[in-house]
Design an enzyme around this catalytic site. Sequence first.
Site, mmCIF file in Angstrom:
data_model
loop_
_atom_site.group_PDB
_atom_site.id
_atom_site.type_symbol
_atom_site.label_atom_id
_atom_site.label_comp_id
_atom_site.label_asym_id
_atom_site.label_seq_id
_atom_site.Cartn_x
_atom_site.Cartn_y
_atom_site.Cartn_z
ATOM 1 N N ARG A 98 0.845 -1.198 0.000
ATOM 2 C CA ARG A 98 0.000 0.000 0.000
ATOM 3 C C ARG A 98 0.879 1.245 0.000
ATOM 4 O O ARG A 98 1.954 1.261 0.636
ATOM 5 C CB ARG A 98 -0.867 -0.030 1.257
ATOM 6 C CG ARG A 98 -1.814 1.142 1.444
ATOM 7 C CD ARG A 98 -2.937 1.140 0.440
ATOM 8 N NE ARG A 98 -4.045 1.990 0.840
ATOM 9 C CZ ARG A 98 -5.032 2.342 0.012
ATOM 10 N NH1 ARG A 98 -5.050 1.909 -1.235
ATOM 11 N NH2 ARG A 98 -6.022 3.091 0.440
ATOM 12 N N THR A 373 -8.833 0.576 -10.853
ATOM 13 C CA THR A 373 -8.356 -0.380 -9.844
ATOM 14 C C THR A 373 -8.545 -1.744 -10.485
ATOM 15 O O THR A 373 -9.312 -1.896 -11.429
ATOM 16 C CB THR A 373 -9.101 -0.246 -8.505
ATOM 17 O OG1 THR A 373 -8.817 1.036 -7.988
ATOM 18 C CG2 THR A 373 -8.709 -1.306 -7.480
ATOM 19 N N ASN A 393 -6.092 4.310 -7.342
ATOM 20 C CA ASN A 393 -7.319 4.951 -6.858
ATOM 21 C C ASN A 393 -8.236 5.362 -8.003
ATOM 22 O O ASN A 393 -8.624 4.502 -8.777
ATOM 23 C CB ASN A 393 -7.023 6.087 -5.877
ATOM 24 C CG ASN A 393 -8.247 6.402 -5.028
ATOM 25 O OD1 ASN A 393 -9.125 5.538 -4.868
ATOM 26 N ND2 ASN A 393 -8.349 7.574 -4.485
ATOM 27 N N ASP A 415 -7.950 8.501 -0.041
ATOM 28 C CA ASP A 415 -8.528 7.414 0.784
ATOM 29 C C ASP A 415 -8.421 7.718 2.283
ATOM 30 O O ASP A 415 -9.000 7.014 3.104
ATOM 31 C CB ASP A 415 -7.853 6.068 0.472
ATOM 32 C CG ASP A 415 -8.479 5.390 -0.745
ATOM 33 O OD1 ASP A 415 -9.555 5.834 -1.189
ATOM 34 O OD2 ASP A 415 -7.890 4.419 -1.253
ATOM 35 N N SER A 444 -7.844 1.254 3.123
ATOM 36 C CA SER A 444 -8.296 0.755 1.827
ATOM 37 C C SER A 444 -9.540 -0.113 1.996
ATOM 38 O O SER A 444 -9.844 -0.567 3.095
ATOM 39 C CB SER A 444 -7.167 -0.071 1.207
ATOM 40 O OG SER A 444 -7.614 -0.739 0.049
ATOM 41 N N SER A 445 -10.230 -0.353 0.889
ATOM 42 C CA SER A 445 -11.338 -1.316 0.883
ATOM 43 C C SER A 445 -10.984 -2.558 0.077
ATOM 44 O O SER A 445 -11.838 -3.435 -0.107
ATOM 45 C CB SER A 445 -12.585 -0.675 0.272
ATOM 46 O OG SER A 445 -12.955 0.463 0.989
HETATM 47 O O1 DON Z 1 -7.925 1.263 -1.718
HETATM 48 C C1 DON Z 1 -9.086 1.540 -1.964
HETATM 49 O O2 DON Z 1 -10.027 1.182 -1.288
HETATM 50 C C2 DON Z 1 -9.402 2.367 -3.205
HETATM 51 N N1 DON Z 1 -8.262 3.169 -3.563
HETATM 52 C C3 DON Z 1 -9.827 1.457 -4.309
HETATM 53 C C4 DON Z 1 -10.313 2.229 -5.493
HETATM 54 C C5 DON Z 1 -11.177 1.469 -6.382
HETATM 55 O O3 DON Z 1 -11.441 0.317 -6.213
HETATM 56 C C6 DON Z 1 -11.723 2.217 -7.533
HETATM 57 N N2 DON Z 1 -12.490 1.334 -8.329
HETATM 58 N N3 DON Z 1 -13.413 1.423 -8.880
#
Ligand code: DON
Length: 576
Positions: A98, A373, A393, A415, A444-445
């Site tokens: 990350r 992503t 992101n 985020d 993050s998700s």
């Molecule tokens: O880490 C995260 O949760 C986000 N940066 C993920 C972004 C994402 O999945 C965008 N997709 N549609």
Amino acid sequence: MRLPPPLVARRWLLLVLALWSLAAGAAGPGRAAIATAHPAATAAGLEVLEQGGNAFDAAVAISAALAVVEPFSSGLGGGGFWLLYRASDDRTVMVDGRERAPLAATPTLYLDADGQFDARRSQDGPLAAAIPGQPAALVHLARHYGRLPLATSLKPAIRLAREGFAVGPRYALMAGYRFPALLASPEARRIFLAAGIAPLPDWTLRQRDLADTLQTLADHGHEGFYDGAVARRLVEGVRAAGGIWTQEDLASYQVIEREPITSTYRGMRVTSASPPSSGGVVLTEALNILAGVDLSAMSPATRIHWITEAMRRAYADRARYLGDPDSVSMPLTRLLDPAYGAQLRQSIDPLLATPSVPLEANDPLKPSLDRHTTHFSVIDAEGNRVAATLSINTPFGSGFVAPGTGVVLNNEMDDFAAAPGQANAYGLVGGSANAIAPGKRPLSSMTPTFLEQGDRLAILGTPGGSRIISMVLLASLAFADSADASAMVALPRYHHQYLPDILFFEAKAFDSETVKRLTALGHRVERVSRDYGDMQAVTWNRRTGELSAASDPRGEGQARLQLQARRPASEAASAP
Ligand code: DON
């Protein structure tokens, strides 16, 4: 026929190798399966497997190839989580690559002179960029888990970057969406736009600078990116355009190996991402809440009501408690305790939606472009597995490319919770646990996940911002009900994230009767304008040998099985 002694020895060696690989293959499916968001990335993975690589080498090749063919999704300028299972010693680990906040970052970085949050600053241009982790993660994977040299696994990506490839409709859509940000960076404009306009599908994208940067990484490893000429160009480029990176930021970046989150849902073992991703914690909390009710005995609307209420409670805890484990302490033992899940379950009214409070200060989710992503899932012949979700992101990250690097920088700083209760690009809110601090990783998700139920195994994940976790939750419940990879990726989706207090659904997920019933239960129900997610899944049944890989029909990805099988197996691969 008599053979000269060296040839006899060679025959013996081949026999021993064949027996060894059969024995090793006994723990695995005997052939590999890969699902990624782009056919060229799937091909890159298969290419290094054919050269004798394992799933971890394939993961390096796929991650690097995705950086080239999906420059709007992930890349050397971003980060991610690589969930690994190594068959030889039964080891499961999460490689945390990350991004980290620059050391000069402060909690007020994205507030204007009046103390108001300015989303442009946390999303566009180099001030939005955190320190990338993907290059370090690729070096780490190759060095500690792979069988091939890093340079071999990076070859397909370098070729794709240098020779170019025809972009698809998704590229055209994403470049159009991020047009202003790309236009603002002269390097991004030169590389990713066609004479200053968003290209149409079939335009050839060549990335010579990126090929050179990848080659430097192949030649010099970690230092090739975090030290030397590439690092210098990155820092100079970022600072000249208003960013705050320093050489020390890059020199001090390190990947961290973390214990994944593990839990059990009705006999199904769940292994998923640990903080600084919220994925595994939120997934486990929701499953713990649902473990005590019989979803299979419910009407569709009642089932959706229960799952929604579970999502609401688990996402609320995300906002309250979760952040970078190296910066904040979190009540993880309590949050992951099935007894806590039972307590939350008791707070659910079977006949009424629980309002999320407070409701103020939250924009509804913006119309989301959700297939940036990226995720890929791999199993190799020996049973080594990788589930990896990677990101810069929002589409094309910050839109910024430092001159001479070809690397699109992330905007992962968005985020963080830039201010308490302030919604980010995904409508997510948070508090001090996810506040900005120097060197901290934003929450993050991303939810790369393994599921095991009896002889059945699944490897899955998806992009989709805050909706990632609810997508993985729905797919996990489907797998527990015996769905295979194709069924999991195609499943209609719905989502609740506590705030905003809205139950979002894809057109196919609810019929009008279900919408009526959910509304009567007190849910504010809203159909999304476009289907979302790009799930990549692999499933394998050890007993029957059935191996299945599937790429989300909503995306442009491809799932493939390795052609050569070491032992008979019935299999199915589906790729739209
Ligand atoms: O880490 C995260 O949760 C986000 N940066 C993920 C972004 C994402 O999945 C965008 N997709 N549609």
